[in-house]
Write a protein that holds these residues in place. Structure first.
Motif: not given
Length: 376
Positions: A92-98, A136-145, A151-154
């Protein structure tokens, strides 16, 4: 529409800051064989069903109702998947989803970013994940966070999860960190199975020879011993994202454990983060669960604002939704945080949210499994 249960002033500031903003929603998918212990979870009526719950929820979250889904939503003891709530709001709100695959035994049926993790073994083993995988997942999480925050624009980032059995691994991490969490966590059952969870966690910590407060033990080793792949990914994503945007950790017990893990990671590895940018968002059914103590657990962790959408499905025309007000299901797949977002972004009231969820349910009655022959 939104209740604040702990750190009230900080929580109110968080809500005021992001009112009227549209979030981004990232849902991290993971698996732990802990979820296959008979009776440990109600997120799927049988252990066999629970192997596919995450895949079905991810498919529905991404696509909504489909005539022939690859993974139909699994039958539950009672109720319907909380993905109905999340999908209704996202659509309904067209929230971007990953979607992120932190470690699943089978590939997701919809597009998801593969983080190179693995499913966790049952925490009773005391050896749930390889330490190298956790690093490895810690590093990936930091990168993707950091990437998601950009992308959030504030605005703010909703970080959700789908891990069947995840409240038990959450208890493992909380107890391993020395937090008095026994008897305080939630579950998808109407009455939390505290004794079963505690027995599994105690066995896992003993088998890992985990020494609470030990000088040689690290948060990454704790996750490797009794955790699941989602926890370390979301903790790292939230740490990195908090530096530049708001973060709403979407869930109850599981996200309180993630918040405690964030505190421990920041201390252990001198990671910079901004705690005042982070809140935990769940449903009233979790925050006020009389068979757990979510508020008490949040206070034990200290510093974390606990927010909850003031949902009620008691007046729903669907029995499977009414089950939420009898204590079934309660939360999952970011449902509570998406409900909070509907209030912040579009000023939805609880009846408006129920209307949106029922409208979605009416479109997918053929997909929601019957319960003892009784349709949704």
């Amino acid at each position: 529409m939104i209740g604040i249960y702990t750190q009230i002033e900080q929580g109110q500031r968080w809500l005021d800051r992001y009112r009227g903003r549209k979030p981004i929603f990232a849902c991290v998918l993971g698996f732990t064989a802990t979820g296959l212990i008979p009776g440990i979870s109600a997120a799927g009526a049988t252990p066999h069903d629970r192997q596919f719950t995450c895949l079905a929820d991810a498919e529905f979250l991404c696509n909504g109702p489909q005539p022939s889904p690859q993974y139909p939503l699994p039958p539950l003891e009672a109720g319907a998947s909380p993905v109905l709530i999340s999908r209704a709001v996202v659509e309904a709100l067209e929230i971007p989803l990953y979607l992120f695959n932190a470690g699943l035994p089978l590939p997701p049926p919809v597009p998801a970013i593969d983080l190179g993790g693995t499913p966790a073994k049952c925490l009773i083993s005391g050896n749930a994940l390889e330490l190298e995988t956790v690093k490895h997942l810690l590093e990936q999480g930091l990168i993707w966070g950091a990437k998601l925050a950009a992308q959030t624009n504030g605005s703010y980032l909703i970080l959700g999860e789908c891990v069947v059995g995840g409240t038990t691994t959450a208890l493992g991490v909380l107890m391993g960190l020395g937090i008095a969490a026994a008897g305080k966590v939630n579950s998808s059952h109407p009455r939390c199975n505290h004794a079963q969870k505690l027995a599994a966690v105690t066995a896992g910590l003993n088998n890992a020879e985990w020494e609470i407060g030990g000088q040689n033990s690290t948060p990454l080793e704790l996750v490797a011993a009794v955790g699941d792949p989602m926890q370390i990914v979301v903790a790292a994503m939230a740490i990195a994202a908090s530096r530049t945007c708001g973060v709403l950790l979407a869930g109850g017990t599981q996200m309180l454990a993630v918040y405690a893990l964030m505190q421990a990671l920041a201390r252990e590895y001198a990671l910079v983060w901004r705690p005042k940018q982070v809140a935990v968002g769940t449903t009233r059914w979790v925050a006020e669960d009389p068979t757990g103590d979510t508020v008490g657990l949040a206070n034990e962790i200290s510093g974390v604002p606990l927010l909850a959408a003031q949902l009620s499905f008691a007046e729903s025309r669907y029995g499977q939704l009414q089950a939420y007000d009898r204590g079934y299901v309660k939360e999952g797949v970011g449902a509570g945080a998406c409900a909070i977002a509907s209030g912040l972004t579009a000023n939805w009231t609880p009846p408006q949210l129920l209307q949106a969820v029922e409208a979605l349910a009416s479109r997918c009655e053929s997909e929601i499994p019957k319960l003892n022959g009784v349709p949704l």
